[in-house]
Write a protein that holds these residues in place. Structure first.
Motif, PDB file in Angstrom:
ATOM      1  N   PRO A 280       0.732  -1.255   0.057  1.00  0.00           N
ATOM      2  CA  PRO A 280      -0.004   0.017   0.033  1.00  0.00           C
ATOM      3  C   PRO A 280       0.769   1.344  -0.061  1.00  0.00           C
ATOM      4  O   PRO A 280       0.325   2.217  -0.278  1.00  0.00           O
ATOM      5  CB  PRO A 280      -0.713  -0.148   1.386  1.00  0.00           C
ATOM      6  CG  PRO A 280      -0.058  -1.033   2.190  1.00  0.00           C
ATOM      7  CD  PRO A 280       0.756  -2.005   1.102  1.00  0.00           C
ATOM      8  N   ASP A 283       2.574   3.421  -4.935  1.00  0.00           N
ATOM      9  CA  ASP A 283       1.458   3.400  -5.626  1.00  0.00           C
ATOM     10  C   ASP A 283       1.951   3.229  -7.183  1.00  0.00           C
ATOM     11  O   ASP A 283       3.070   3.560  -7.409  1.00  0.00           O
ATOM     12  CB  ASP A 283       0.957   4.966  -5.511  1.00  0.00           C
ATOM     13  CG  ASP A 283       0.563   5.355  -4.332  1.00  0.00           C
ATOM     14  OD1 ASP A 283      -0.168   4.496  -3.683  1.00  0.00           O
ATOM     15  OD2 ASP A 283       0.211   6.659  -3.907  1.00  0.00           O
ATOM     16  N   SER A 288      -3.475   5.052  -6.719  1.00  0.00           N
ATOM     17  CA  SER A 288      -3.066   4.698  -5.397  1.00  0.00           C
ATOM     18  C   SER A 288      -3.327   3.027  -5.280  1.00  0.00           C
ATOM     19  O   SER A 288      -4.097   2.476  -5.812  1.00  0.00           O
ATOM     20  CB  SER A 288      -3.929   5.296  -4.201  1.00  0.00           C
ATOM     21  OG  SER A 288      -3.646   4.739  -3.016  1.00  0.00           O
ATOM     22  N   GLN A 289      -2.454   2.341  -4.641  1.00  0.00           N
ATOM     23  CA  GLN A 289      -2.694   1.169  -4.326  1.00  0.00           C
ATOM     24  C   GLN A 289      -2.993   0.845  -2.683  1.00  0.00           C
ATOM     25  O   GLN A 289      -2.754  -0.345  -2.190  1.00  0.00           O
ATOM     26  CB  GLN A 289      -1.260   0.545  -4.490  1.00  0.00           C
ATOM     27  CG  GLN A 289      -0.801   0.364  -5.663  1.00  0.00           C
ATOM     28  CD  GLN A 289      -1.706  -0.542  -6.587  1.00  0.00           C
ATOM     29  OE1 GLN A 289      -2.840  -1.073  -6.286  1.00  0.00           O
ATOM     30  NE2 GLN A 289      -1.405  -0.829  -7.864  1.00  0.00           N
ATOM     31  N   ALA A 290      -3.285   1.990  -2.302  1.00  0.00           N
ATOM     32  CA  ALA A 290      -3.640   2.009  -0.685  1.00  0.00           C
ATOM     33  C   ALA A 290      -4.767   1.169  -0.039  1.00  0.00           C
ATOM     34  O   ALA A 290      -5.137   0.819   0.902  1.00  0.00           O
ATOM     35  CB  ALA A 290      -3.574   3.239  -0.067  1.00  0.00           C
ATOM     36  N   SER A 291      -5.669   1.015  -1.269  1.00  0.00           N
ATOM     37  CA  SER A 291      -7.184   0.447  -0.980  1.00  0.00           C
ATOM     38  C   SER A 291      -7.679  -0.552  -2.139  1.00  0.00           C
ATOM     39  O   SER A 291      -6.895  -0.273  -3.112  1.00  0.00           O
ATOM     40  CB  SER A 291      -8.184   1.613  -0.639  1.00  0.00           C
ATOM     41  OG  SER A 291      -8.361   2.476  -1.875  1.00  0.00           O
ATOM     42  N   GLU A 292      -8.596  -1.079  -1.826  1.00  0.00           N
ATOM     43  CA  GLU A 292      -8.973  -2.242  -2.995  1.00  0.00           C
ATOM     44  C   GLU A 292     -10.517  -2.501  -2.799  1.00  0.00           C
ATOM     45  O   GLU A 292     -11.140  -2.030  -1.862  1.00  0.00           O
ATOM     46  CB  GLU A 292      -8.311  -3.550  -2.962  1.00  0.00           C
ATOM     47  CG  GLU A 292      -8.461  -4.234  -1.569  1.00  0.00           C
ATOM     48  CD  GLU A 292      -7.617  -5.451  -1.316  1.00  0.00           C
ATOM     49  OE1 GLU A 292      -8.086  -6.566  -1.209  1.00  0.00           O
ATOM     50  OE2 GLU A 292      -6.358  -5.151  -0.971  1.00  0.00           O
ATOM     51  N   LYS A 306      -8.807  -1.471   3.025  1.00  0.00           N
ATOM     52  CA  LYS A 306      -7.450  -1.002   3.253  1.00  0.00           C
ATOM     53  C   LYS A 306      -6.393  -2.111   2.641  1.00  0.00           C
ATOM     54  O   LYS A 306      -6.732  -3.203   2.905  1.00  0.00           O
ATOM     55  CB  LYS A 306      -6.985  -0.916   4.808  1.00  0.00           C
ATOM     56  CG  LYS A 306      -5.703  -0.155   4.867  1.00  0.00           C
ATOM     57  CD  LYS A 306      -5.271  -0.162   6.311  1.00  0.00           C
ATOM     58  CE  LYS A 306      -4.086   0.337   6.398  1.00  0.00           C
ATOM     59  NZ  LYS A 306      -3.565   0.494   7.795  1.00  0.00           N
ATOM     60  N   THR A 307      -5.610  -1.829   1.971  1.00  0.00           N
ATOM     61  CA  THR A 307      -4.853  -2.895   1.242  1.00  0.00           C
ATOM     62  C   THR A 307      -3.772  -3.223   2.178  1.00  0.00           C
ATOM     63  O   THR A 307      -3.137  -2.396   3.088  1.00  0.00           O
ATOM     64  CB  THR A 307      -3.971  -2.164  -0.023  1.00  0.00           C
ATOM     65  OG1 THR A 307      -5.030  -2.101  -1.070  1.00  0.00           O
ATOM     66  CG2 THR A 307      -2.865  -3.201  -0.603  1.00  0.00           C
TER      67      THR A 307
END
Length: 330
Positions: A280, A283, A288-292, A306-307
């Motif tokens: 997370p 990015d 962003s890769q912080a969530s999915e 939350k990732t």
């Protein structure tokens, strides 16, 4: 089919004259025992599937299995519906839209199928798919699958640790990496030749990653063999990495001393690193890769999840990257 023949003086022998009775009865016992074992295996697979909260899809050939006892191999999260897991896929050989593989992959032919294992090994071999299926006991592992685009699933895969295959070819001390080469057949894969990627699709792992118990050589999902759109007949599943690292429809595995080039890394190096661990804190340049969002469960307007670092498998795989700068080696 009935074939009529004329005797022309030939006397047809009785069946007992063709095969001795003792041999015939021994063959019959063996056949019945095999059928019984197959039925028990299928029933056991179905029972495990039921206990896991889903039933076999009933669409493809069943694949008997036992539940894996490996640490981290079974998440208790809700399993993604079969229809979602098989209709929302990345498989660019059959199209770039998520629905394209399910529409187009019926052209894929999975028999006959062979997988060559070569490179820095003491015993290079080419395995028929039936040999691979029998190489080790089939286990079910309920893994999370996290894709770089921000969606995730929870899928009950069937297979065994890739290490079971690699150990049999005896890697040499010089082997440091493993390259995976997938099928690239213009006759059955309509998007081969497109400029999206460099074909064939290739992926790679460090040897210690490939040998980790959670790295799965998969032949099935949801109690059955893999659907074509999900990478039939054999694919990789590396649950702590983004989904594109889990190569589909594998035809060749090469052990090497150099980091292999991979399809997405060659296409866009600044966006897709060799390691591609779920992180997370790192990015994608465009999002962003912080969530999915969990496919089939989290609606478009629902709060995203939350990732988790290493996709929730930090306890099992974190030691593989001790001391590494994960922002540099992304």
């Amino acid at each position: 089919m009935l074939i009529r023949t004329q005797d022309h003086g030939f006397i047809h022998p009785d069946s007992f004259e063709i095969t001795p009775r003792a041999v015939y009865e021994q063959r019959r016992r063996f056949l019945l025992q095999g059928l019984a074992a197959g039925a028990l295996g299928a029933a056991a697979g179905g029972a495990f599937a039921q206990s896991a909260g889903y039933a076999p899809a009933g669409k493809l050939t069943s694949l008997p299995f036992t539940r894996s006892k490996a640490a981290g191999a079974v998440t208790m999260e809700k399993i993604t519906a079969y229809k979602d897991a098989t209709s929302y896929n990345n498989f660019y050989e059959f199209g770039t839209d998520k629905a394209d593989p399910a529409r187009n992959a019926s052209t894929l032919r999975t028999r006959p199928w062979k997988v060559e294992v070569a490179g820095l090994v003491g015993k290079p071999r080419t395995f028929d798919i039936e040999e691979l299926l029998k190489l080790s006991a089939q286990e079910e592992r309920v893994y999370r699958l996290r894709c770089v685009e921000g969606w995730s699933m929870v899928i009950p895969w069937i297979g065994y640790s890739l290490s079971e295959l690699i150990k049999r070819v005896e890697p040499t001390p010089a082997a440091k990496y493993v390259e995976f080469v997938t099928l690239a057949d213009k006759a059955t894969m309509p998007f081969i030749g497109s400029r999206v990627l460099d074909w064939p699709y290739t992926e790679g792992l460090r040897l210690d990653e490939a040998m980790h118990p959670l790295t799965l050589l998969s032949f099935g999902m949801y109690g059955e063999v893999l659907p074509n759109q999900n990478g039939a007949p054999v694919r990789l599943v590396v649950p702590w990495k983004y989904g594109f690292k889990s190569a589909k429809s594998i035809v060749k595995i090469v052990l090497t001393d150099k980091e292999p080039g991979t399809a997405w890394n060659k296409a866009a190096k600044n966006e897709y690193g060799f390691y591609s661990n779920v992180n997370p804190e790192v990015d994608h340049p465009r999002w962003s890769q912080a969530s999915e969002r969990r496919i089939g469960e989290d609606g478009l307007f629902a709060k995203k999840r939350k990732t988790l670092i290493f996709n929730g498998y930090e306890a099992q795989v974190g030691q593989l990257y001790a001391g590494m700068d994960l922002k540099k080696f992304y």
